[in-house]
Design an enzyme around this catalytic site. Structure first.
Site, PDB file in Angstrom:
ATOM      1  N   SER A  68       0.808  -1.220   0.000  1.00 35.90           N
ATOM      2  CA  SER A  68       0.000   0.000   0.000  1.00 35.90           C
ATOM      3  C   SER A  68       0.841   1.270   0.000  1.00 35.90           C
ATOM      4  CB  SER A  68      -0.938   0.009   1.214  1.00 35.90           C
ATOM      5  OG  SER A  68      -0.203  -0.156   2.415  1.00 35.90           O
ATOM      6  N   ASP A 230      -6.132   7.315   8.655  1.00 31.29           N
ATOM      7  CA  ASP A 230      -6.193   6.110   9.469  1.00 31.29           C
ATOM      8  C   ASP A 230      -5.063   6.026  10.490  1.00 31.29           C
ATOM      9  OD1 ASP A 230      -4.013   5.563   7.895  1.00 31.29           O
ATOM     10  OD2 ASP A 230      -4.835   3.741   6.981  1.00 31.29           O
ATOM     11  N   HIS A 233      -1.217   4.691   7.519  1.00 29.70           N
ATOM     12  CA  HIS A 233      -0.577   4.965   6.234  1.00 29.70           C
ATOM     13  C   HIS A 233      -0.165   6.438   6.155  1.00 29.70           C
ATOM     14  CE1 HIS A 233      -2.887   1.271   5.380  1.00 29.70           C
ATOM     15  NE2 HIS A 233      -1.889   1.006   4.557  1.00 29.70           N
TER      16      HIS A 233
END
Length: 308
Positions: A68, A230, A233
């Protein structure tokens, strides 16, 4: 004699119960952290394309692989992804068009990298940029196994005449949704993986860049701008910080290939790969490059200096 054996057995059982309880607690902490962080298959708009198409040089092809962090999870614009930032930055530095293809996948582990390479076997990159490792830690893949798989990926790419730059696993010890003692375990495992990744990458012929700064001191000081919504990240600013330490390594690798230069420093300028890996873990942003020294077990180290 029977009595001591019973005491030893009782001690062993008690110790095992304590250990099982501790690991059960860690698993519970991990579940809570995962719920707080959340998971999704969403990804930003595709950054694939040509950057700097009006520049005069030969087009440089860049393949982006990984998880990610390589995708740019959390950003909503293609130009805010790490791949796009690499395309723009590299085109500017190399004064040449840069064609980027991102095959990274949210949630990917090191074991998924071979599959990402095979997505388009007819597209031959000049350099591959890999950012991976976080999900290996959270899925309890051992650092040894993860680094071994990464080394295999790097060797394959190098054999296909593709330079490789790897951003090693960031320090997960400052991720907000992860509480103690899981945070301490995450820090130890992520740093151990980063060290082994560096050794595997350099021994396979690639360059490594320590990404500890992603979730290290800089992120601790500036959580408000460096982390995304979040709190796990990176934000757009955080991704830009990551790219800022990758671009010099990508540039150095490409320029060395263009000039066909090997390392020309004196022998005392070199350190063992293991020592270089230890330095890189302690100093985020450090670039470690392979050297064709005796046995191929040496590396040159370029440390990034923090701005005052």
């Amino acid at each position: 004699m029977p009595r001591p054996r019973r005491i030893a057995a009782a001690t062993l059982i008690g110790g095992s119960a304590t250990l099982s309880g501790f690991y059960g607690f860690l698993i519970g902490e991990a579940i809570l952290a995962r719920r707080a962080i959340g998971t999704t298959d969403d990804r930003p708009p595709s950054p694939d394309g040509l950057y700097g198409d009006d520049l005069p040089g030969r087009t440089i092809r860049v393949l982006v692989l990984g998880d990610s962090a390589a995708v740019g999870y959390g950003v909503t614009r293609a130009d805010a992804t790490p791949s796009a930032m690499i395309g723009v930055g590299l085109a500017h530095v190399m004064d040449a068009p840069v064609e980027v293809q991102c095959r990274a996948i949210v949630g990917a582990q090191t074991s998924d990298l071979m599959g990402q390479i095979d997505l388009d076997p007819d597209w031959h990159p000049d350099v591959a940029v890999i950012v991976v490792g976080t999900n290996d830690v959270t899925h309890r893949v051992t650092p040894q196994a993860s680094a071994r798989m990464l080394g295999q990926v790097v060797r394959r790419l190098i054999a296909e005449d593709c330079d490789v730059v790897v951003g090693t696993c960031p320090d997960l010890g400052t991720v907000q949704p992860i509480h103690q003692p899981l945070r301490a375990v995450a820090r130890r495992l992520s740093r151990a993986l980063a060290r082994r990744q560096t050794i595997a990458v350099v021994e396979a012929g690639g360059r490594s860049v320590s990404l500890g700064d992603l979730l290290g001191l800089l992120f601790t000081e500036r959580r408000d701008v460096m982390f995304g919504a979040d709190h796990f990240h990176p934000s757009e600013t955080g991704y830009a910080n990551m790219v800022s330490v990758l671009i010099p390594a990508i540039t150095a690798s490409l320029r060395q290939k263009q000039r066909e230069l090997a390392y020309t420093g004196r022998p005392q300028d070199l350190v063992s790969v293991a020592d270089a890996a230890a330095v890189s873990v302690e100093h985020p942003g450090t670039q470690v490059a392979p050297d064709a020294g005796p046995g191929g077990r040496f590396a040159s180290v370029l440390r990034r200096r923090r701005a005052s």
